[in-house]
Design a protein around this motif. Structure first.
Motif, PDB file in Angstrom:
ATOM      1  N   GLU A  50       0.785  -1.285  -0.051  1.00  0.00           N
ATOM      2  CA  GLU A  50       0.020  -0.006   0.084  1.00  0.00           C
ATOM      3  C   GLU A  50       0.972   1.319   0.045  1.00  0.00           C
ATOM      4  O   GLU A  50       1.911   1.304   0.512  1.00  0.00           O
ATOM      5  CB  GLU A  50      -0.942   0.149   1.296  1.00  0.00           C
ATOM      6  N   ALA A  51       0.244   2.538  -0.715  1.00  0.00           N
ATOM      7  CA  ALA A  51       1.146   3.436  -0.585  1.00  0.00           C
ATOM      8  C   ALA A  51       1.523   4.258   0.366  1.00  0.00           C
ATOM      9  O   ALA A  51       2.467   4.798   0.871  1.00  0.00           O
ATOM     10  CB  ALA A  51       0.400   4.466  -1.717  1.00  0.00           C
ATOM     11  N   ARG A  52       0.449   3.951   1.591  1.00  0.00           N
ATOM     12  CA  ARG A  52       0.677   4.470   2.837  1.00  0.00           C
ATOM     13  C   ARG A  52       1.962   4.058   3.473  1.00  0.00           C
ATOM     14  O   ARG A  52       2.899   4.892   4.337  1.00  0.00           O
ATOM     15  CB  ARG A  52      -0.373   4.266   3.800  1.00  0.00           C
ATOM     16  N   LYS A  53       2.436   2.752   3.301  1.00  0.00           N
ATOM     17  CA  LYS A  53       3.412   1.961   4.204  1.00  0.00           C
ATOM     18  C   LYS A  53       4.753   2.489   3.412  1.00  0.00           C
ATOM     19  O   LYS A  53       5.791   2.408   4.051  1.00  0.00           O
ATOM     20  CB  LYS A  53       3.329   0.504   3.884  1.00  0.00           C
ATOM     21  N   TRP A  54       4.620   2.894   2.309  1.00  0.00           N
ATOM     22  CA  TRP A  54       6.000   3.325   1.606  1.00  0.00           C
ATOM     23  C   TRP A  54       6.119   5.076   1.401  1.00  0.00           C
ATOM     24  O   TRP A  54       6.985   5.464   1.022  1.00  0.00           O
ATOM     25  CB  TRP A  54       5.727   2.787   0.143  1.00  0.00           C
ATOM     26  N   GLU A  55       5.284   5.654   1.999  1.00  0.00           N
ATOM     27  CA  GLU A  55       5.115   7.026   1.799  1.00  0.00           C
ATOM     28  C   GLU A  55       6.375   7.615   2.226  1.00  0.00           C
ATOM     29  O   GLU A  55       6.679   8.723   1.834  1.00  0.00           O
ATOM     30  CB  GLU A  55       3.802   7.575   2.174  1.00  0.00           C
ATOM     31  N   ARG A 102       6.539   3.012  12.904  1.00  0.00           N
ATOM     32  CA  ARG A 102       6.187   4.227  13.048  1.00  0.00           C
ATOM     33  C   ARG A 102       4.535   4.073  12.748  1.00  0.00           C
ATOM     34  O   ARG A 102       4.194   3.686  11.582  1.00  0.00           O
ATOM     35  CB  ARG A 102       6.637   5.514  11.852  1.00  0.00           C
ATOM     36  N   LEU A 103       3.639   4.154  13.795  1.00  0.00           N
ATOM     37  CA  LEU A 103       2.029   4.073  13.364  1.00  0.00           C
ATOM     38  C   LEU A 103       1.574   4.771  12.395  1.00  0.00           C
ATOM     39  O   LEU A 103       0.593   4.332  11.613  1.00  0.00           O
ATOM     40  CB  LEU A 103       1.356   4.125  14.792  1.00  0.00           C
ATOM     41  N   PRO A 104       1.818   6.277  12.275  1.00  0.00           N
ATOM     42  CA  PRO A 104       1.071   7.023  11.294  1.00  0.00           C
ATOM     43  C   PRO A 104       1.114   6.298   9.828  1.00  0.00           C
ATOM     44  O   PRO A 104       0.493   6.816   8.888  1.00  0.00           O
ATOM     45  CB  PRO A 104       1.690   8.387  11.379  1.00  0.00           C
ATOM     46  N   PHE A 105       2.336   5.499   9.403  1.00  0.00           N
ATOM     47  CA  PHE A 105       2.329   5.007   8.246  1.00  0.00           C
ATOM     48  C   PHE A 105       2.181   3.501   8.184  1.00  0.00           C
ATOM     49  O   PHE A 105       2.498   2.768   7.164  1.00  0.00           O
ATOM     50  CB  PHE A 105       4.108   5.167   7.905  1.00  0.00           C
ATOM     51  N   GLY A 106       1.405   3.047   9.182  1.00  0.00           N
ATOM     52  CA  GLY A 106       0.892   1.768   9.206  1.00  0.00           C
ATOM     53  C   GLY A 106       1.863   0.666   9.576  1.00  0.00           C
ATOM     54  O   GLY A 106       1.523  -0.561   9.069  1.00  0.00           O
TER      55      GLY A 106
END
Length: 293
Positions: A51-56, A233-237
């Motif tokens: 997912e893009a969130r985890k790689w952002e 880091r929780l904000p990035f899942g």
């Protein structure tokens, strides 16, 4: 032709049936590996690891600097430990090759001792034992000492085995022209042994580089330790898997570069060895023989 006959002595050339069987096994192995990689990729995708969130976060310069800082700490520890391990290995290999028992026996004990102790225990001892006596030791040096003792002992055995593998006639010939033992070792045996030892030495240095990841246990800020912080880091899942994939890719690139350097050095040494030996033309050889007569 000579190489072919020598190969046929060591290995029976496969017939048509064996070639067909080997081809089938090769194809089956390739398909199996591809299927395994595809299954792992599917499971990663199924659990949302792509997912893009985890790689952002990896697009941010601050995160990239963190990874570079961890890489720098890893290379620093590996570089210092590699130099000290090579010196340690050369010293104790020389002592083990000595004719004097009071040098050979302690060196054998030290090498066998540190080869038998797991590296993780050496790192623990290097860091926590001084703390028990109120001494503070830098985490870098606790890691370096453990890496030096373990890998230096292994390198000592590599050096000793490589020197002993040189044909004994080389030693006898050197003694026959009046060389001392240190001259024989330094001028005759070591240059020949380095060529055969180089792959094993580089392989052990690659192991040393990867073993720096054990500094994670004493919170030394190497690449794996930094990767764990980034992945938590929780904000990035909680992107542990993406982070460890990037860390693994970095380790693979560095180890591949070391292996390529070793291959280049071995090829260059082999080429220089061939060009150093010049064939005497037949006419000149006949003239020299005539002069001797």
């Amino acid at each position: 032709m000579a190489e072919l006959s020598q190969a046929s002595i060591l290995y029976d050339l496969p017939g048509p049936r064996a070639k067909r069987r080997n081809a089938i096994l090769g194809v089956a192995s390739t398909v199996g590996i591809i299927a395994l990689i595809a299954f792992i990729g599917y499971k990663f995708a199924d659990t949302g690891q792509f997912e893009a969130r985890k790689w952002e976060q990896f697009q941010y310069a601050s995160v990239q600097r963190e990874l570079l800082g961890g890489l720098g700490a890893t290379l620093k520890a590996a570089g210092i430990a590699a130099v000290l391990a090579l010196i340690f290995g050369a010293f104790f290999a020389s002592a083990r090759l000595s004719d004097k028992w009071y040098l050979r026996s302690p060196a054998t004990f030290v090498v066998e001792l540190f080869r038998a102790i797991p590296l993780l225990i050496l790192i623990f001892f290097g860091y926590y034992v001084p703390l028990q006596y109120g001494w503070s030791i830098d985490k870098l040096w606790a890691l370096v000492i453990g890496l030096m003792l373990y890998n230096g002992s292994v390198l000592a055995e590599i050096f000793r085995a490589g020197i002993n593998a040189v044909p004994y006639g080389q030693t006898e010939g050197a003694y026959a022209i009046g060389m001392r033992k240190n001259q024989v070792l330094r001028l005759i045996l070591l240059p020949q042994a380095v060529r055969s030892m180089l792959p094993a030495i580089v392989s052990q240095l690659v192991v040393l580089l990867k073993d720096t990841a054990l500094g994670f246990i004493i919170t030394y800020p190497e690449l794996l330790f930094v990767g764990k912080q980034i992945g938590g880091r929780l904000p990035f899942g909680l992107p542990y898997v993406p982070t460890y994939l990037i860390v693994a890719a970095i380790y693979i690139a560095i180890c591949g570069a070391l292996s390529a350097l070793a291959w280049w050095l071995q090829k260059r040494m082999g080429r220089s060895r061939r060009t150093a030996a010049k064939v005497l033309p037949a006419q000149n050889a006949g003239e020299d023989a005539a002069r001797m007569i």
